[in-house]
Motif scaffolding. Structure first.
Motif, PDB file in Angstrom:
ATOM      1  N   UNK A 167      46.330  43.085 -62.835  1.00  0.00           N
ATOM      2  CA  UNK A 167      45.582  43.779 -63.405  1.00  0.00           C
ATOM      3  C   UNK A 167      44.962  44.951 -62.579  1.00  0.00           C
ATOM      4  N   UNK A 170      46.720  48.286 -62.014  1.00  0.00           N
ATOM      5  CA  UNK A 170      46.259  48.419 -63.048  1.00  0.00           C
ATOM      6  C   UNK A 170      45.139  49.349 -63.279  1.00  0.00           C
ATOM      7  N   UNK A 171      43.736  48.860 -63.190  1.00  0.00           N
ATOM      8  CA  UNK A 171      42.806  49.606 -62.916  1.00  0.00           C
ATOM      9  C   UNK A 171      42.727  50.361 -61.978  1.00  0.00           C
ATOM     10  N   UNK A 173      44.906  52.413 -60.927  1.00  0.00           N
ATOM     11  CA  UNK A 173      45.552  53.588 -60.980  1.00  0.00           C
ATOM     12  C   UNK A 173      44.799  54.167 -62.318  1.00  0.00           C
ATOM     13  N   UNK A 174      44.761  53.976 -63.131  1.00  0.00           N
ATOM     14  CA  UNK A 174      43.717  54.750 -64.340  1.00  0.00           C
ATOM     15  C   UNK A 174      42.686  54.931 -63.821  1.00  0.00           C
ATOM     16  N   UNK A 176      42.847  55.682 -60.566  1.00  0.00           N
ATOM     17  CA  UNK A 176      43.004  56.989 -59.904  1.00  0.00           C
ATOM     18  C   UNK A 176      43.456  58.119 -60.596  1.00  0.00           C
ATOM     19  N   UNK A 177      44.156  58.169 -61.473  1.00  0.00           N
ATOM     20  CA  UNK A 177      45.022  59.123 -62.870  1.00  0.00           C
ATOM     21  C   UNK A 177      43.595  59.831 -63.250  1.00  0.00           C
ATOM     22  N   UNK A 178      41.900  59.013 -63.116  1.00  0.00           N
ATOM     23  CA  UNK A 178      41.381  59.930 -64.231  1.00  0.00           C
ATOM     24  C   UNK A 178      41.868  59.584 -65.247  1.00  0.00           C
ATOM     25  N   UNK A 179      41.744  58.347 -66.109  1.00  0.00           N
ATOM     26  CA  UNK A 179      41.769  58.325 -67.112  1.00  0.00           C
ATOM     27  C   UNK A 179      40.581  56.584 -67.608  1.00  0.00           C
ATOM     28  N   UNK A 180      40.111  56.275 -66.349  1.00  0.00           N
ATOM     29  CA  UNK A 180      38.672  55.505 -66.088  1.00  0.00           C
ATOM     30  C   UNK A 180      37.957  56.323 -64.932  1.00  0.00           C
ATOM     31  N   UNK A 184      33.189  52.639 -64.833  1.00  0.00           N
ATOM     32  CA  UNK A 184      34.122  51.469 -65.222  1.00  0.00           C
ATOM     33  C   UNK A 184      35.118  50.550 -64.735  1.00  0.00           C
ATOM     34  N   UNK A 187      32.949  48.117 -63.250  1.00  0.00           N
ATOM     35  CA  UNK A 187      32.622  47.197 -64.351  1.00  0.00           C
ATOM     36  C   UNK A 187      34.153  46.045 -64.596  1.00  0.00           C
ATOM     37  N   UNK A 188      35.275  46.937 -64.444  1.00  0.00           N
ATOM     38  CA  UNK A 188      36.291  46.133 -64.845  1.00  0.00           C
ATOM     39  C   UNK A 188      36.755  45.021 -64.501  1.00  0.00           C
TER      40      UNK A 188
ATOM     41  N   UNK B 127      44.760  62.303 -66.247  1.00  0.00           N
ATOM     42  CA  UNK B 127      44.251  62.338 -67.431  1.00  0.00           C
ATOM     43  C   UNK B 127      43.952  63.865 -67.671  1.00  0.00           C
ATOM     44  N   UNK B 162      40.186  47.177 -73.085  1.00  0.00           N
ATOM     45  CA  UNK B 162      40.837  47.907 -71.495  1.00  0.00           C
ATOM     46  C   UNK B 162      41.882  47.007 -70.525  1.00  0.00           C
ATOM     47  N   UNK B 163      40.551  46.066 -70.662  1.00  0.00           N
ATOM     48  CA  UNK B 163      41.105  44.800 -69.808  1.00  0.00           C
ATOM     49  C   UNK B 163      43.060  44.567 -69.687  1.00  0.00           C
ATOM     50  N   UNK B 166      45.720  47.234 -69.046  1.00  0.00           N
ATOM     51  CA  UNK B 166      45.729  47.393 -67.612  1.00  0.00           C
ATOM     52  C   UNK B 166      46.519  46.393 -67.245  1.00  0.00           C
ATOM     53  N   UNK B 167      46.767  44.372 -67.775  1.00  0.00           N
ATOM     54  CA  UNK B 167      47.175  43.464 -67.204  1.00  0.00           C
ATOM     55  C   UNK B 167      48.987  43.594 -67.874  1.00  0.00           C
TER      56      UNK B 167
END
Lengths: 208, 208
Positions: A167, A170-171, A173-174, A176-180, A184, A187-188, B127, B162-163, B166-167
């Motif tokens: 996870x 995944x967090x 990467x999201x 780094x790519x501006x998806x979150x 966020x 907090x995830x 994104x 969302x978590x 990701x996982x």
């Protein structure tokens, strides 16, 4: 059909001189990837910047994927050393893992291009072709066992940390790519540690 | 510096004929990527196999990343339609999400090269450059809300899913690359649903 470069086994350094050479290669690769998108990092530039022949570079790292998985492994091992030198704060095992992950994530976000290069290479690498990818997983989990103060790892702990590590990448990467957003992502990360490690005791070793 | 192809905006299909053309492109891309590693899938082969001009292909999909994120979105929407036609079994919301994820994972593992191509493209996509990547996340979460029978999504549900998402992609990628076995992936998935969705009630809608 596997590419020839992927199928060939990487040489392992043995002498001190060879280790120094591999160290220079990993540093040069990390520096170039911190400044450029992975697809623009050229193997011959890495060789030039590390002061080695291109053939030498390919002997140790048969592909760019091999090279950046090794860079990732090296970065994780540096973090392990850095964290090992710290005195552990008086927090629960779960909080200690969370604090460590937060520091890892923040360090990765400070060099987003390098982090994207490492995570992308590691998530594309086939375990059979790039043995370092298993070491990345193992050493990253070890960094978290150290943070939690776990000396005898149960199967259950291993399974929980495997979930956590899936996870976390995944967090990152999201993010780094501006998806979150970064808040966020943070907090995830907190939520993830609380939910996945809820069953952990406050401490794994007897106090004192 | 972004590549020009990444910076250009993709055209959106409007007429029925254009939609049919995009559908043929997505199908051709999925078929080619099911048989070949992503790096061996050529844009001109996709165009040829879909019966469109290369310029048309690039007008809708300025890069291979755009194309395979769109393929992923299309595959998720097909799964949503397939699942929507089923009568929901008498299981808890958590079990329903787990069953759905298990089916998604098994479907993805049946076409490992295509799945690797989609997940790799989606996890590399920025994104801002590839708007479909936000839709992939959103529609995948929607598939899980549907499975759980959640009609009014709270912020908390959104954060938990969302978590989970990701996982799940992390687990699938590790499995595709041989870092974990299929049984390990399935047990990770079960564990993940149990731990992340522990606080969910059995059902979100009044019975009957």
């Amino acid at each position: 059909m596997p590419r020839i470069a992927e199928a060939r086994d990487a040489a392992a350094p043995s002498s001190t001189e060879q280790h120094a050479r591999v160290g220079r290669i990993l540093e040069a690769a990390a520096e170039l990837a911190a400044e450029n998108e992975l697809e623009r990092v050229q193997m011959n530039e890495v060789a030039k910047s590390a002061g080695v022949a291109v053939a030498t570079l390919y002997r140790y790292f048969p592909s760019k994927t091999h090279l950046f998985v090794a860079v990732m492994l090296d970065q994780i091992d540096r973090m392990r050393e850095k964290f090992a030198r710290r005195t552990r704060p008086e927090s629960s095992a779960r909080d200690a893992v969370h604090d460590t992950l937060l520091q890892v994530v923040r360090a990765l976000l400070r060099r987003p291009l390098l982090s994207a290069a490492m995570i992308q290479s590691n998530s594309m690498a086939k375990a059979a072709a790039v043995p370092d990818t298993a070491r990345v997983d193992r050493n990253f989990r070890q960094l978290l066992y150290d943070a939690a103060g776990i000396e005898r790892v149960t199967e259950r702990d291993a399974a929980l940390l495997r979930l956590l590590v899936h996870s976390v990448f995944g967090i990152i990467q999201s993010c780094l790519n501006g998806r979150i957003t970064v808040p966020d992502a943070e907090s995830d990360l907190r939520e993830l540690c609380d939910l996945l490690l809820a069953e952990w005791p406050d401490s794994f070793t007897p106090a004192g």
